[in-house]
Design an enzyme around this catalytic site. Sequence first.
Site, PDB file in Angstrom:
ATOM      1  N   SER A 108       0.850  -1.188   0.000  1.00  0.00           N
ATOM      2  CA  SER A 108       0.000   0.000   0.000  1.00  0.00           C
ATOM      3  C   SER A 108       0.886   1.239   0.000  1.00  0.00           C
ATOM      4  CB  SER A 108      -0.884  -0.032   1.243  1.00  0.00           C
ATOM      5  OG  SER A 108      -0.916   1.212   1.873  1.00  0.00           O
ATOM      6  N   SER A 109       0.301   2.369  -0.389  1.00  0.00           N
ATOM      7  CA  SER A 109       1.102   3.589  -0.495  1.00  0.00           C
ATOM      8  C   SER A 109       1.492   4.155   0.876  1.00  0.00           C
ATOM      9  CB  SER A 109       0.354   4.649  -1.314  1.00  0.00           C
ATOM     10  OG  SER A 109      -0.878   4.943  -0.707  1.00  0.00           O
ATOM     11  N   CYS A 110       0.991   3.547   1.968  1.00  0.00           N
ATOM     12  CA  CYS A 110       1.369   4.048   3.297  1.00  0.00           C
ATOM     13  C   CYS A 110       2.780   3.640   3.697  1.00  0.00           C
ATOM     14  CB  CYS A 110       0.372   3.618   4.353  1.00  0.00           C
ATOM     15  SG  CYS A 110       0.414   1.863   4.644  1.00  0.00           S
ATOM     16  N   TYR A 137       1.235  -1.397  10.205  1.00  0.00           N
ATOM     17  CA  TYR A 137       0.925  -2.021   8.908  1.00  0.00           C
ATOM     18  C   TYR A 137       2.026  -1.696   7.892  1.00  0.00           C
ATOM     19  CZ  TYR A 137      -1.522  -2.770   4.465  1.00  0.00           C
ATOM     20  OH  TYR A 137      -1.863  -3.169   3.204  1.00  0.00           O
ATOM     21  N   LYS A 141       4.578  -4.138   5.678  1.00  0.00           N
ATOM     22  CA  LYS A 141       4.654  -4.148   4.210  1.00  0.00           C
ATOM     23  C   LYS A 141       6.070  -3.815   3.722  1.00  0.00           C
ATOM     24  CE  LYS A 141       0.713  -5.647   3.216  1.00  0.00           C
ATOM     25  NZ  LYS A 141       0.586  -6.929   2.482  1.00  0.00           N
ATOM     26  N   HIS A 180     -12.169   1.784   4.886  1.00  0.00           N
ATOM     27  CA  HIS A 180     -11.481   2.962   4.370  1.00  0.00           C
ATOM     28  C   HIS A 180     -12.517   4.034   4.040  1.00  0.00           C
ATOM     29  CE1 HIS A 180      -7.368   1.468   4.071  1.00  0.00           C
ATOM     30  NE2 HIS A 180      -7.910   0.291   3.853  1.00  0.00           N
TER      31      HIS A 180
END
Length: 321
Positions: A108-110, A137, A141, A180
């Site tokens: 994910s972009s986080c 999280y 990742k 979300h």
Amino acid sequence: MESASRIYVAGHSGLAGSALVRALRAAGFHNLVLRSHAELELRDARAVADFFARERPEHVFLAAAKAGGILANDRYPADFIRDNLAIELNVVCEAARAGVRRLLLLGSSCIYPRDCPQPMQEAHLLTGPLEATNRAYAVAKIAGIELCWSYNRQHGTRFLAAMPTNLFGPGDQYDLQTSHVLPALIRKVHEAKARGERTVTVWGSGRPRREFLYSDDMAEACVFLMRLSEAAFAGLAAPGVVPLINVGAGKDLSIAELAVLVGEALGYEGGFIYDASKPDGTPRKLLDTSRLAALGWRPRIGLRAGIALAYRDFLARESAA
Ligand code: GDP
């Protein structure tokens, strides 16, 4: 990847995994290996080892994850880091042991720093502190990317990590505590309209900016990546390069703008109010997708059309429930 290749989609019933199955089937891949959560517990190392030894998939899409919105990530960080680390460790290591030819891990972009320059490039990984609300999280990742890279370096595997921006689409999670923002706004606006309420409460200030990609677009990008020629795929997943590629829509908007768009799509005539007691999270996270664009892939489904499709799926689920 050939049409008869044995392809394992881990997490095939989730938002991302179900879109991958649709995209693979539409492209003629018919030898899919699928296991429900009840059939295969991916956090169980022994179960995953037995599965890979028996099924010997040639290609793996790792879409299984514990995912959730800002509140769930903030409240249950131990669950998010534990489950995601366990799933990645078991699947990546056993895929390597079983001789899997290509693996695509979804993140994910986080993973990028909280105050990352925009748009965020793959090279920005690990260049600054992470956003606190989803750090657990994100670290899991990032560990997944490092795991892929380590296997590529030590064992010559071809494992790649794709980082999609915020996804939405059929089969999304609409529980207001764990979802979300986009599915949450669909539910909130739908319910406000049904009850004749004149306002919908949006969390935070409405100022953070987010980018949204329809799940089927993301899936097509992933299948596109896994079908790249040996030379092109090696350019992304050779031992000497961080095996990381962004998958985004290329545009972002503020949460306040998103609320208006969802209101319009659902024909809602009320307004929006903002609950400042809820966190804003990262101020902005727009992905730089120039690497993927240079390979020849672009998204097809715009945000407005995607919201209409997602709402249709939401209504179908509501009436089936
Ligand atoms: P994030 O991208 O990791 O921050 O995850 P979310 O999609 O959960 O939240 C994105 C932004 O939307 C944050 O600034 C939230 O505060 C905001 N937001 C506004 N209303 C909602 C809502 O009802 N649910 C969620 N999850 N976020 C909301």
